[in-house]
Design an enzyme around this catalytic site. Structure first.
Site, PDB file in Angstrom:
ATOM      1  N   HIS A 113     -13.929  37.981 -47.817  1.00  0.00           N
ATOM      2  CA  HIS A 113     -13.617  38.056 -49.259  1.00  0.00           C
ATOM      3  C   HIS A 113     -14.545  37.251 -50.163  1.00  0.00           C
ATOM      4  O   HIS A 113     -14.436  37.329 -51.381  1.00  0.00           O
ATOM      5  CB  HIS A 113     -12.168  37.623 -49.530  1.00  0.00           C
ATOM      6  CG  HIS A 113     -11.974  36.137 -49.530  1.00  0.00           C
ATOM      7  ND1 HIS A 113     -11.774  35.415 -48.382  1.00  0.00           N
ATOM      8  CD2 HIS A 113     -11.971  35.224 -50.544  1.00  0.00           C
ATOM      9  CE1 HIS A 113     -11.631  34.130 -48.684  1.00  0.00           C
ATOM     10  NE2 HIS A 113     -11.758  33.982 -49.991  1.00  0.00           N
TER      11      HIS A 113
HETATM   12  C1  UD1 Z   1     -10.264  33.301 -55.247  1.00  0.00           C
HETATM   13  C2  UD1 Z   1     -10.975  31.958 -55.274  1.00  0.00           C
HETATM   14  C3  UD1 Z   1     -11.536  31.677 -53.889  1.00  0.00           C
HETATM   15  C4  UD1 Z   1     -10.467  31.778 -52.827  1.00  0.00           C
HETATM   16  C5  UD1 Z   1      -9.743  33.121 -52.925  1.00  0.00           C
HETATM   17  C6  UD1 Z   1      -8.578  33.130 -51.980  1.00  0.00           C
HETATM   18  C7  UD1 Z   1     -12.050  31.363 -57.406  1.00  0.00           C
HETATM   19  C8  UD1 Z   1     -13.320  31.275 -58.148  1.00  0.00           C
HETATM   20  N1  UD1 Z   1     -12.077  31.972 -56.210  1.00  0.00           N
HETATM   21  O1  UD1 Z   1     -11.240  34.285 -54.952  1.00  0.00           O
HETATM   22  O2  UD1 Z   1     -12.058  30.360 -53.862  1.00  0.00           O
HETATM   23  O3  UD1 Z   1     -11.082  31.677 -51.572  1.00  0.00           O
HETATM   24  O4  UD1 Z   1      -9.250  33.284 -54.262  1.00  0.00           O
HETATM   25  O5  UD1 Z   1      -8.146  34.415 -51.693  1.00  0.00           O
HETATM   26  O6  UD1 Z   1     -11.049  30.893 -57.882  1.00  0.00           O
HETATM   27  N2  UD1 Z   1      -7.586  41.051 -57.027  1.00  0.00           N
HETATM   28  C9  UD1 Z   1      -6.598  41.986 -56.937  1.00  0.00           C
HETATM   29  N3  UD1 Z   1      -5.316  41.537 -56.798  1.00  0.00           N
HETATM   30  C10 UD1 Z   1      -4.963  40.230 -56.781  1.00  0.00           C
HETATM   31  C11 UD1 Z   1      -5.985  39.293 -56.880  1.00  0.00           C
HETATM   32  C12 UD1 Z   1      -7.284  39.709 -56.997  1.00  0.00           C
HETATM   33  O7  UD1 Z   1      -6.857  43.180 -56.952  1.00  0.00           O
HETATM   34  O8  UD1 Z   1      -3.769  39.912 -56.645  1.00  0.00           O
HETATM   35  C13 UD1 Z   1      -8.995  41.517 -57.128  1.00  0.00           C
HETATM   36  C14 UD1 Z   1      -9.459  41.728 -58.552  1.00  0.00           C
HETATM   37  O9  UD1 Z   1     -10.310  42.823 -58.566  1.00  0.00           O
HETATM   38  C15 UD1 Z   1     -10.242  40.463 -58.829  1.00  0.00           C
HETATM   39  C16 UD1 Z   1     -10.831  40.147 -57.483  1.00  0.00           C
HETATM   40  O10 UD1 Z   1      -9.846  40.535 -56.541  1.00  0.00           O
HETATM   41  O11 UD1 Z   1     -11.210  40.655 -59.834  1.00  0.00           O
HETATM   42  C17 UD1 Z   1     -11.181  38.693 -57.298  1.00  0.00           C
HETATM   43  O12 UD1 Z   1     -10.055  37.860 -57.551  1.00  0.00           O
HETATM   44  P1  UD1 Z   1     -10.263  36.331 -58.022  1.00  0.00           P
HETATM   45  O13 UD1 Z   1      -8.956  35.637 -58.028  1.00  0.00           O
HETATM   46  O14 UD1 Z   1     -11.079  36.283 -59.255  1.00  0.00           O
HETATM   47  O15 UD1 Z   1     -11.180  35.748 -56.890  1.00  0.00           O
HETATM   48  P2  UD1 Z   1     -11.011  35.802 -55.315  1.00  0.00           P
HETATM   49  O16 UD1 Z   1     -12.173  36.527 -54.763  1.00  0.00           O
HETATM   50  O17 UD1 Z   1      -9.648  36.240 -54.962  1.00  0.00           O
HETATM   51  N1  UDP Z   2      -3.959  34.863 -45.112  1.00  0.00           N
HETATM   52  C1  UDP Z   2      -2.817  35.636 -45.033  1.00  0.00           C
HETATM   53  N2  UDP Z   2      -2.964  36.999 -44.994  1.00  0.00           N
HETATM   54  C2  UDP Z   2      -4.177  37.609 -45.012  1.00  0.00           C
HETATM   55  C3  UDP Z   2      -5.331  36.808 -45.085  1.00  0.00           C
HETATM   56  C4  UDP Z   2      -5.180  35.434 -45.151  1.00  0.00           C
HETATM   57  O1  UDP Z   2      -1.702  35.115 -44.984  1.00  0.00           O
HETATM   58  O2  UDP Z   2      -4.232  38.852 -44.977  1.00  0.00           O
HETATM   59  C5  UDP Z   2      -3.822  33.398 -45.178  1.00  0.00           C
HETATM   60  C6  UDP Z   2      -4.542  32.652 -44.102  1.00  0.00           C
HETATM   61  O3  UDP Z   2      -3.747  32.556 -42.947  1.00  0.00           O
HETATM   62  C7  UDP Z   2      -4.812  31.309 -44.760  1.00  0.00           C
HETATM   63  C8  UDP Z   2      -5.009  31.678 -46.211  1.00  0.00           C
HETATM   64  O4  UDP Z   2      -4.419  32.953 -46.390  1.00  0.00           O
HETATM   65  O5  UDP Z   2      -3.703  30.456 -44.656  1.00  0.00           O
HETATM   66  C9  UDP Z   2      -6.472  31.743 -46.531  1.00  0.00           C
HETATM   67  O6  UDP Z   2      -6.646  32.334 -47.768  1.00  0.00           O
HETATM   68  P1  UDP Z   2      -7.991  33.061 -48.197  1.00  0.00           P
HETATM   69  O7  UDP Z   2      -8.761  33.480 -47.003  1.00  0.00           O
HETATM   70  O8  UDP Z   2      -7.611  34.099 -49.180  1.00  0.00           O
HETATM   71  O9  UDP Z   2      -8.737  31.928 -49.031  1.00  0.00           O
HETATM   72  P2  UDP Z   2      -9.612  30.638 -48.682  1.00  0.00           P
HETATM   73  O10 UDP Z   2      -8.907  29.840 -47.668  1.00  0.00           O
HETATM   74  O11 UDP Z   2     -10.945  31.121 -48.247  1.00  0.00           O
HETATM   75  O12 UDP Z   2      -9.719  29.958 -50.011  1.00  0.00           O
END
Ligand code: UD1
Ligand code: UDP
Length: 386
Positions: free
Chosen positions: A221
């Protein structure tokens, strides 16, 4: 006894999961001394990225939801900042808790620090030394306006010392006289706690028909991987070929960010192999109990997630890290994980190197009681306002 009032900021999936550990410690051991007001920024909002975790992990329902949703960094962080400030002015907490390094972390830390409310940063000190990552900017900023900084690892603690934080400090602690801790990792608390429950409750392995067959778990991601067609395609090709060459199933619960990029960013060869390979199982994001079931039973884990790298280690699984560097340097130095960036050849080689390797998983993330330790320090050093 006057209670300490905390405002806890959550927003992204991993923060809801981390908040479960602290809320549980408060409920079980500090109910008389700490109350918590939970603010969800709405950064993540899909049912599978947010609601599912409240239900299964017992996180108290949020008191406020800012419903900020997906936006560019400036617009998203700005909307959170304004919303959190309003809530802090109304709630007048004694301190604010933020987790990790997302835009929700940054907004919470800035809003509180400007109102002179002490910031407690959980997962402090981690560094990638790569400011092209938005998270690196968020975490450095959050650390430098915080009053109590809890680092999960020795490397994180030493990063803070290198940046001028005093390793042994005397209170009273303030943003100008902060205190740093090597607290252990509250994600380990969660994995130990929910590891047992998951075995009893999760039926995902059965549903996917992989109870008896070896499989690899993968997640992707990071923006650096999803937003670059070449990198995303190299990663999918590597997953496909690991599956084909080793006769293995790969389970890939896909973040919505990555899902949205598949159509536009997967190059023809990668797209064709993914479509042809029935053993490359792409699912919606899964709940935490299902995720733990996958992690515990996988042969190996391939990921660019911060949290999943650690959980691989907690469950003694070798890990291929799809990034050029990691904040969890100890797991690479100890031989349990290999950094491959988004390089096809390096990923294939890492799989071959790790698949039968004997690994010593030393306890580097604490004793599973980080959340209790953190609450204990909060009670010692945060003073309820009169
Ligand atoms: C964010 C965090 C990242 C973290 C990740 C965990 C920042 C800058 N990044 O990244 O550090 O590792 O969360 O998962 O804060 N979207 C959906 N549904 C949702 C959420 C997101 O469709 O419920 C899609 C949207 O298109 C959105 C994209 O995912 O634009 C990115 O979401 P965003 O929260 O901006 O960043 P993440 O990549 O999720
Ligand atoms: N996780 C989850 N379901 C998924 C993917 C991740 O429950 O389909 C959990 C995972 O076990 C961990 C956390 O989400 O506890 C990690 O989140 P993510 O990878 O979105 O973000 P990051 O840790 O890189 O910020």
């Amino acid at each position: 006894m006057q209670q300490i009032k905390l405002v806890t900021i959550i927003g992204a999936r991993p923060q809801i999961i981390k908040a479960a550990a602290l809320s549980r410690a408060i409920r079980n051991h500090f109910a008389e001394s700490i109350t918590e007001v939970i603010v969800h920024t709405g950064q993540h909002y899909d049912e599978s990225m947010s609601a599912v975790f409240f239900e299964e992990l017992g996180v108290p329902k949020e008191d406020y939801n800012l419903n900020v949703g997906s936006k560019s960094h400036g617009h998203q962080t700005g909307a959170m900042l304004a919303g959190i400030e309003d809530i802090l002015l109304k709630e007048k907490p004694d301190a604010l808790v933020v987790y990790g390094d997302t835009n929700s972390t940054l907004a919470g830390a800035l809003a509180a620090a400007k109102l002179l409310i002490p910031v407690i940063h959980i997962e402090a000190g981690l560094r990638s030394f790569n400011k092209t990552m938005p998270e690196e900017i968020n975490r450095i900023t959050a650390d430098h306006v915080s009053t109590l900084l809890f680092s999960p690892t020795t490397a994180g603690f030493l990063n803070l010392v290198r940046e001028g934080f005093l390793p042994a400090n005397e209170g009273p602690f303030t943003a100008d006289n902060p205190n740093i801790y090597h607290s252990g990792d509250l994600m380990l608390d969660n994995s130990l706690y929910f590891g047992e429950v998951s075995g009893k409750k999760s039926t995902l392995l059965k549903q996917l028909d992989i109870e008896e067959s070896p499989f690899v778990l993968a997640t992707i991601h990071r923006n650096a991987n999803t937003d670059d067609a070449g990198r995303l395609s190299a990663l999918f090709l590597a997953l496909n070929n690991i599956s084909v060459e080793n006769n293995l199933t790969i389970v890939l619960p896909l973040h919505p960010r990555t899902r949205k990029m598949l159509d536009t960013h997967l190059q023809p060869e990668a797209k064709a192999s993914v479509e042809k390979n029935a053993r490359l199982i792409i699912t919606e994001p899964v709940g935490f109990l299902d995720m733990i079931a996958l992690e515990k039973n996988a042969k190996m884990i391939i990921t660019d997630s911060g949290g999943v790298q650690k959980e691989a280690y907690f469950f003694n699984k070798p890990c291929i890290i799809l990034r050029p560097e990691t904040e969890w340097v100890e797991i690479v130095e100890g031989g349990a994980a290999i950094l491959v960036d988004a390089d096809y050849g390096r990923t294939m080689k890492a799989f071959a190197d790790l698949k039968d390797k004997a690994i010593d998983y030393k306890p580097i993330f604490g004793d599973g009681k980080a959340a209790e330790f953190i609450c204990g320090e909060i009670v010692k050093h945060i003073k309820p306002r009169k």
